[in-house]
Scaffold this motif. Sequence first.
Motif, PDB file in Angstrom:
ATOM      1  N   LEU A   1       0.851  -1.193   0.000  1.00  0.00           N
ATOM      2  CA  LEU A   1       0.000   0.000   0.000  1.00  0.00           C
ATOM      3  C   LEU A   1       0.889   1.246   0.000  1.00  0.00           C
ATOM      4  O   LEU A   1       0.673   2.175  -0.771  1.00  0.00           O
ATOM      5  CB  LEU A   1      -0.910   0.003   1.236  1.00  0.00           C
ATOM      6  N   ALA A   2       1.887   1.226   0.883  1.00  0.00           N
ATOM      7  CA  ALA A   2       2.784   2.378   0.996  1.00  0.00           C
ATOM      8  C   ALA A   2       3.485   2.620  -0.335  1.00  0.00           C
ATOM      9  O   ALA A   2       3.649   3.758  -0.773  1.00  0.00           O
ATOM     10  CB  ALA A   2       3.805   2.121   2.099  1.00  0.00           C
ATOM     11  N   ARG A   3       3.865   1.526  -1.002  1.00  0.00           N
ATOM     12  CA  ARG A   3       4.565   1.623  -2.285  1.00  0.00           C
ATOM     13  C   ARG A   3       3.681   2.323  -3.315  1.00  0.00           C
ATOM     14  O   ARG A   3       4.166   2.948  -4.242  1.00  0.00           O
ATOM     15  CB  ARG A   3       4.909   0.213  -2.768  1.00  0.00           C
ATOM     16  N   GLU A   4       2.352   2.202  -3.146  1.00  0.00           N
ATOM     17  CA  GLU A   4       1.417   2.829  -4.092  1.00  0.00           C
ATOM     18  C   GLU A   4       1.057   4.239  -3.660  1.00  0.00           C
ATOM     19  O   GLU A   4       0.228   4.889  -4.292  1.00  0.00           O
ATOM     20  CB  GLU A   4       0.132   2.008  -4.194  1.00  0.00           C
ATOM     21  N   GLY A   5       1.638   4.680  -2.541  1.00  0.00           N
ATOM     22  CA  GLY A   5       1.354   6.031  -2.083  1.00  0.00           C
ATOM     23  C   GLY A   5       0.251   6.162  -1.055  1.00  0.00           C
ATOM     24  O   GLY A   5      -0.171   7.266  -0.727  1.00  0.00           O
ATOM     25  N   VAL A   6      -0.234   5.045  -0.531  1.00  0.00           N
ATOM     26  CA  VAL A   6      -1.284   5.103   0.492  1.00  0.00           C
ATOM     27  C   VAL A   6      -0.609   5.318   1.842  1.00  0.00           C
ATOM     28  O   VAL A   6       0.284   4.557   2.217  1.00  0.00           O
ATOM     29  CB  VAL A   6      -2.074   3.781   0.543  1.00  0.00           C
ATOM     30  N   PRO A   7      -1.005   6.364   2.567  1.00  0.00           N
ATOM     31  CA  PRO A   7      -0.399   6.620   3.866  1.00  0.00           C
ATOM     32  C   PRO A   7      -0.801   5.537   4.873  1.00  0.00           C
ATOM     33  O   PRO A   7      -1.968   5.176   4.972  1.00  0.00           O
ATOM     34  CB  PRO A   7      -0.950   7.987   4.247  1.00  0.00           C
ATOM     35  N   VAL A   8       0.152   5.004   5.576  1.00  0.00           N
ATOM     36  CA  VAL A   8      -0.146   3.971   6.570  1.00  0.00           C
ATOM     37  C   VAL A   8       0.414   4.370   7.929  1.00  0.00           C
ATOM     38  O   VAL A   8       1.367   5.139   8.030  1.00  0.00           O
ATOM     39  CB  VAL A   8       0.460   2.618   6.157  1.00  0.00           C
ATOM     40  N   ARG A   9      -0.213   3.857   8.972  1.00  0.00           N
ATOM     41  CA  ARG A   9       0.256   4.158  10.330  1.00  0.00           C
ATOM     42  C   ARG A   9      -0.087   2.953  11.187  1.00  0.00           C
ATOM     43  O   ARG A   9      -1.250   2.575  11.301  1.00  0.00           O
ATOM     44  CB  ARG A   9      -0.419   5.410  10.877  1.00  0.00           C
ATOM     45  N   GLY A  10       0.922   2.352  11.765  1.00  0.00           N
ATOM     46  CA  GLY A  10       0.676   1.178  12.592  1.00  0.00           C
ATOM     47  C   GLY A  10       0.124   0.061  11.727  1.00  0.00           C
ATOM     48  O   GLY A  10       0.654  -0.192  10.650  1.00  0.00           O
ATOM     49  N   ASN A  11      -0.935  -0.576  12.181  1.00  0.00           N
ATOM     50  CA  ASN A  11      -1.512  -1.668  11.411  1.00  0.00           C
ATOM     51  C   ASN A  11      -2.720  -1.217  10.602  1.00  0.00           C
ATOM     52  O   ASN A  11      -3.701  -1.924  10.506  1.00  0.00           O
ATOM     53  CB  ASN A  11      -1.920  -2.805  12.362  1.00  0.00           C
ATOM     54  N   ARG A  12      -2.620  -0.005  10.021  1.00  0.00           N
ATOM     55  CA  ARG A  12      -3.762   0.457   9.246  1.00  0.00           C
ATOM     56  C   ARG A  12      -3.424   1.448   8.163  1.00  0.00           C
ATOM     57  O   ARG A  12      -2.349   2.064   8.181  1.00  0.00           O
ATOM     58  CB  ARG A  12      -4.798   1.059  10.194  1.00  0.00           C
ATOM     59  N   ALA A  13      -4.338   1.555   7.205  1.00  0.00           N
ATOM     60  CA  ALA A  13      -4.187   2.493   6.096  1.00  0.00           C
ATOM     61  C   ALA A  13      -5.012   3.695   6.515  1.00  0.00           C
ATOM     62  O   ALA A  13      -6.086   3.537   7.085  1.00  0.00           O
ATOM     63  CB  ALA A  13      -4.741   1.885   4.815  1.00  0.00           C
ATOM     64  N   ILE A  14      -4.501   4.899   6.272  1.00  0.00           N
ATOM     65  CA  ILE A  14      -5.210   6.105   6.693  1.00  0.00           C
ATOM     66  C   ILE A  14      -6.320   6.484   5.719  1.00  0.00           C
ATOM     67  O   ILE A  14      -6.094   6.598   4.521  1.00  0.00           O
ATOM     68  CB  ILE A  14      -4.227   7.294   6.799  1.00  0.00           C
ATOM     69  N   VAL A  15      -7.513   6.667   6.275  1.00  0.00           N
ATOM     70  CA  VAL A  15      -8.679   7.042   5.467  1.00  0.00           C
ATOM     71  C   VAL A  15      -8.722   8.547   5.309  1.00  0.00           C
ATOM     72  O   VAL A  15      -8.440   9.276   6.260  1.00  0.00           O
ATOM     73  CB  VAL A  15      -9.977   6.594   6.177  1.00  0.00           C
ATOM     74  N   LYS A  16      -9.046   8.989   4.114  1.00  0.00           N
ATOM     75  CA  LYS A  16      -9.144  10.437   3.863  1.00  0.00           C
ATOM     76  C   LYS A  16     -10.214  11.038   4.741  1.00  0.00           C
ATOM     77  O   LYS A  16     -11.273  10.480   4.932  1.00  0.00           O
ATOM     78  CB  LYS A  16      -9.522  10.698   2.400  1.00  0.00           C
ATOM     79  N   ARG A  17      -9.955  12.201   5.255  1.00  0.00           N
ATOM     80  CA  ARG A  17     -10.938  12.906   6.083  1.00  0.00           C
ATOM     81  C   ARG A  17     -12.116  13.305   5.210  1.00  0.00           C
ATOM     82  O   ARG A  17     -11.957  13.578   4.030  1.00  0.00           O
ATOM     83  CB  ARG A  17     -10.317  14.172   6.678  1.00  0.00           C
ATOM     84  N   GLY A  18     -13.290  13.357   5.807  1.00  0.00           N
ATOM     85  CA  GLY A  18     -14.462  13.775   5.057  1.00  0.00           C
ATOM     86  C   GLY A  18     -15.217  12.631   4.417  1.00  0.00           C
ATOM     87  O   GLY A  18     -16.364  12.773   4.054  1.00  0.00           O
ATOM     88  N   ALA A  19     -14.587  11.465   4.322  1.00  0.00           N
ATOM     89  CA  ALA A  19     -15.253  10.315   3.732  1.00  0.00           C
ATOM     90  C   ALA A  19     -16.420   9.930   4.641  1.00  0.00           C
ATOM     91  O   ALA A  19     -16.265   9.834   5.849  1.00  0.00           O
ATOM     92  CB  ALA A  19     -14.285   9.154   3.597  1.00  0.00           C
ATOM     93  N   VAL A  20     -17.581   9.704   4.038  1.00  0.00           N
ATOM     94  CA  VAL A  20     -18.760   9.346   4.816  1.00  0.00           C
ATOM     95  C   VAL A  20     -18.535   8.016   5.540  1.00  0.00           C
ATOM     96  O   VAL A  20     -18.094   7.048   4.956  1.00  0.00           O
ATOM     97  CB  VAL A  20     -19.984   9.185   3.894  1.00  0.00           C
TER      98      VAL A  20
END
Length: 113
Positions: A82-101
Motif C-alpha cells: 500500500l505504501a509503495r502505491e502512495g497510500v499513507p499507513v500508520r501502525g496496522n492500518r491504512a489512513i482514510v481520507k478525512r471527510g469520507a462518509v
Amino acid sequence: MTAQQRAAAIRKAVRAIKRGSFTSYGEVARRAGMPGRARLVGQVLRESGDGPSLPWHRVTGAGGRIAFPAGSAHAREQLARLAREGVPVRGNRAIVKRGAVGARSLDALLWKM
DNA sequence: CGGGTGACAACGT
DNA sequence: AACGTTGCCACCC
C-alpha cells in the motif's frame, strides 16, 4: 448463483480498485452485489492466493484496519504494498481520507483522532 | 440438522 | 484507542 460465480464477481470488484486507494471487505461485497457478505470476500481472497492480477492488498477491514495480526508477515506485506502505491499507513492500518462518509465512528471523532 | 470457524462489521465500555 | 460482544454468512465437518 454458484460459489464459482460469486468468487468471480468478488475478484472482479477487487481488480476494479484503483492503484493508490483501498476498500473494505464489506464495500467490496456490496460492489459485487452481495451486501452483508464481507466474510465471503476474505474467504475468496484467501483461496485465490497472491497474483499480479489480483490486488488483494487494496482490501482492508472497516476504516482501513489491516485484517491480519499486527506484525505478521502478511500484514507487513500488505502495508508495504500500500505504501509503495502512495497510500499513507500508520501502525496496522491504512489512513482514510478525512471527510469520507462513515470513515470514522462517532467515538473516534469525539476522541479527536 | 447441529456446531465450529473465519483476510468481517457495528457497537458498547 | 484497545477490547469484548453480537450479528452475519458460507463452509466444512
